[in-house]
Design a protein around this motif. Structure first.
Motif, PDB file in Angstrom:
ATOM      1  N   UNK A  12      53.420 -51.204 -20.891  1.00  0.00           N
ATOM      2  CA  UNK A  12      54.622 -51.264 -21.732  1.00  0.00           C
ATOM      3  C   UNK A  12      55.878 -51.168 -20.875  1.00  0.00           C
ATOM      4  N   UNK A  13      55.839 -50.236 -19.899  1.00  0.00           N
ATOM      5  CA  UNK A  13      57.008 -50.065 -19.040  1.00  0.00           C
ATOM      6  C   UNK A  13      57.280 -51.310 -18.205  1.00  0.00           C
ATOM      7  N   UNK A  14      56.212 -51.911 -17.648  1.00  0.00           N
ATOM      8  CA  UNK A  14      56.398 -53.136 -16.862  1.00  0.00           C
ATOM      9  C   UNK A  14      56.944 -54.260 -17.720  1.00  0.00           C
ATOM     10  N   UNK A  15      56.456 -54.350 -18.965  1.00  0.00           N
ATOM     11  CA  UNK A  15      56.937 -55.411 -19.849  1.00  0.00           C
ATOM     12  C   UNK A  15      58.409 -55.220 -20.172  1.00  0.00           C
ATOM     13  N   UNK A  16      58.789 -53.944 -20.487  1.00  0.00           N
ATOM     14  CA  UNK A  16      60.195 -53.660 -20.781  1.00  0.00           C
ATOM     15  C   UNK A  16      61.064 -53.879 -19.551  1.00  0.00           C
ATOM     16  N   UNK A  36      73.747 -62.192 -15.501  1.00  0.00           N
ATOM     17  CA  UNK A  36      74.358 -62.446 -14.203  1.00  0.00           C
ATOM     18  C   UNK A  36      74.609 -63.947 -14.010  1.00  0.00           C
ATOM     19  N   UNK A  37      73.651 -64.795 -14.466  1.00  0.00           N
ATOM     20  CA  UNK A  37      73.809 -66.250 -14.341  1.00  0.00           C
ATOM     21  C   UNK A  37      74.992 -66.727 -15.169  1.00  0.00           C
ATOM     22  N   UNK A  38      75.119 -66.141 -16.384  1.00  0.00           N
ATOM     23  CA  UNK A  38      76.258 -66.509 -17.237  1.00  0.00           C
ATOM     24  C   UNK A  38      77.570 -66.081 -16.602  1.00  0.00           C
ATOM     25  N   UNK A  39      77.597 -64.848 -16.044  1.00  0.00           N
ATOM     26  CA  UNK A  39      78.810 -64.386 -15.360  1.00  0.00           C
ATOM     27  C   UNK A  39      79.136 -65.273 -14.175  1.00  0.00           C
ATOM     28  N   UNK A  82      64.974 -59.914 -16.856  1.00  0.00           N
ATOM     29  CA  UNK A  82      65.313 -61.254 -17.344  1.00  0.00           C
ATOM     30  C   UNK A  82      66.669 -61.257 -18.036  1.00  0.00           C
ATOM     31  N   UNK A  83      66.930 -60.198 -18.853  1.00  0.00           N
ATOM     32  CA  UNK A  83      68.242 -60.098 -19.521  1.00  0.00           C
ATOM     33  C   UNK A  83      69.363 -59.966 -18.497  1.00  0.00           C
ATOM     34  N   UNK A  84      69.128 -59.090 -17.488  1.00  0.00           N
ATOM     35  CA  UNK A  84      70.140 -58.916 -16.446  1.00  0.00           C
ATOM     36  C   UNK A  84      70.376 -60.224 -15.698  1.00  0.00           C
TER      37      UNK A  84
END
Length: 437
Positions: free
Chosen positions: A27-31, A43-46, A37-39
């Motif tokens: 669970x921790x690895x998935x989160x 970062x790509x959007x920024x 991925x969100x970061x």
């Protein structure tokens, strides 16, 4: 064993510690992967926004410069055209004047002599020279115009190359930071600073710090600990300097940015608990603050013997503090010798004063007891005197009682008592009869 409840059916089942740890890790690895991925998307959007802003700014600046240059070129062209028109009118006027003069000279040729013909030829040559000079000036202006156009084109090309280079550099920097952030966690960032400082010290340990102690502070029995402790010793293995080090760094993506002053109180507490003379915070916090970017910052106005430095000043501050301590070591040794001598004199004076105090105390106690004994003797004498007086008074009373007893007789006892007189008379008669018998 751990209990796990199924969110769908509600059934509770037990798993062992290893299975439970595996589920938690999954669970921790998935989160963690989801967070990465969100970061990365953020970062790509920024980065794209920054690139768009940079391109828009570069295009805006380029358009402004191009518009300004076009205005300058148009102005130069209008000036050149006006100057050409002026020069053309001047040339036409000059040519007309020349033709007029030539016509006048031709009209006068018949009347002037051959000497005047030479003068006319000189005037014609002068006019031709002036015409050639005007043509050379026009050629020069045309050349300057071409040169200005070429210079503008070169500046325009240089400006484009400059902005393109800056844009490429920013893209490379963004890529580097992205790769760095993906590889390092917050703990790894801190550990990299500690490892850097430890490596820098160990490179110079054999040559400059043979007797020095520089190790991590692993003693947390007081509730907290620093990162490294530095101690150095003289030829007699006496410590003459000690420094408590704390290394602080943080990731650029950290939401709550810390300040260097936030860690000074805890560092001062660790320094005092570990008996260190100096405290130094090696920090990469507040990267834009010029106070910490210019060199060693003395924070003694907050806490005694406290400094904040960047990593490049790690070895210099150790050297500075150590050399200062070495320079004062001789004076400290002399001071210790004088202090020891003063202690011997103080001990002698203390012993003498102690003897005086004890002698004075014993004398005072003996004197008090002596005067108390004298008071007791005086009280005893006074008591004996009173006893003597009482005895003398008792003797006088006994004498008077004895005299009264001796004066006592039956006649006195029976005086004014007829009954007793009769009794004693009867007793006397009986006694006499018995004596006769």
């Amino acid at each position: 064993m751990q209990e796990i409840k199924c969110p769908k059916c509600g059934e509770v089942f037990q798993v062992d510690e290893s299975g439970y740890a595996a589920i938690v890790k999954q669970v921790r690895d998935k989160e963690f992967t989801k967070e990465i991925e969100l970061r990365e998307a953020q970062f790509e959007e920024d980065k794209n926004n920054a690139l768009r802003l940079a391109k828009l700014e570069a295009e805006k600046q380029y358009t402004q410069n191009l518009t300004q240059k076009d205005a300058e070129i148009a102005k130069l062209k209008s000036e050149i055209q006006a100057q050409q028109l002026t020069q053309k009118s001047e040339i036409q006027e000059t040519a007309a004047q020349k033709d007029k003069q030539i016509a006048e000279l031709k009209n006068q040729l018949d009347s002037f002599s051959k000497d005047k013909e030479l003068e006319i030829s000189k005037i014609v040559a002068k006019m031709n020279a002036q015409l050639s000079e005007k043509e050379a000036c026009i050629t020069k202006l045309n050349g300057e115009k071409d040169l200005s156009l070429k210079e503008f084109q070169l500046k325009e090309q240089s400006l484009k190359e400059k902005y393109q280079t800056e844009l490429n550099f920013k893209e490379e920097e963004i890529s580097r930071l992205k790769d760095y952030k993906l590889k390092l966690s917050t703990k790894m960032i801190g550990e990299s600073l500690e490892q850097h400082c430890e490596t820098e010290f160990n490179r110079l340990r054999a040559t400059g710090f043979q007797k020095a102690y520089f190790e991590k502070d692993n003693d947390a029995k007081t509730g907290s600990k620093g990162d490294f402790i530095f101690r150095d010793f003289d030829s007699e293995n006496r410590e003459f300097i000690s420094i408590m080090f704390e290394m602080k760094n943080e990731s650029d993506s950290t939401s709550t940015k810390k300040k260097n002053t936030d860690f000074l109180k805890e560092l001062d507490k660790d320094r005092r608990e570990k008996n260190c003379e100096y405290a130094v915070l090696v920090s990469l916090l507040e990267p834009e603050n010029e106070l910490y970017n210019t060199g060693i910052v003395d924070m003694s106005h907050h806490f005694e013997k406290m400094y904040v430095i960047r990593p490049q000043f790690f070895i210099p501050i150790i050297t500075l503090l150590r050399n200062a301590a070495l320079n004062s070591l001789e004076y400290r040794n002399e001071l210790a010798l004088i202090k020891a001598q003063n202690i011997d004199i103080s001990n002698f004076e203390d012993a003498m004063n102690d003897f005086k105090d004890k002698f004075s105390k014993n004398y005072r106690i003996a004197s008090e007891k002596f005067y108390k004994a004298i008071e007791e003797i005086d009280k005893t004498i006074s008591h004996l005197q009173k006893t003597k007086e009482n005895l003398l008074a008792s003797e006088n009373n006994l004498r008077l009682a004895n005299n009264k007893a001796e004066d006592l007789s039956i006649k006195k006892l029976t005086k004014n008592n007829p009954t007793m007189q009769a009794k004693f008379e009867a007793l006397k008669v009986t006694t006499d009869d018995n004596n006769l018998t």
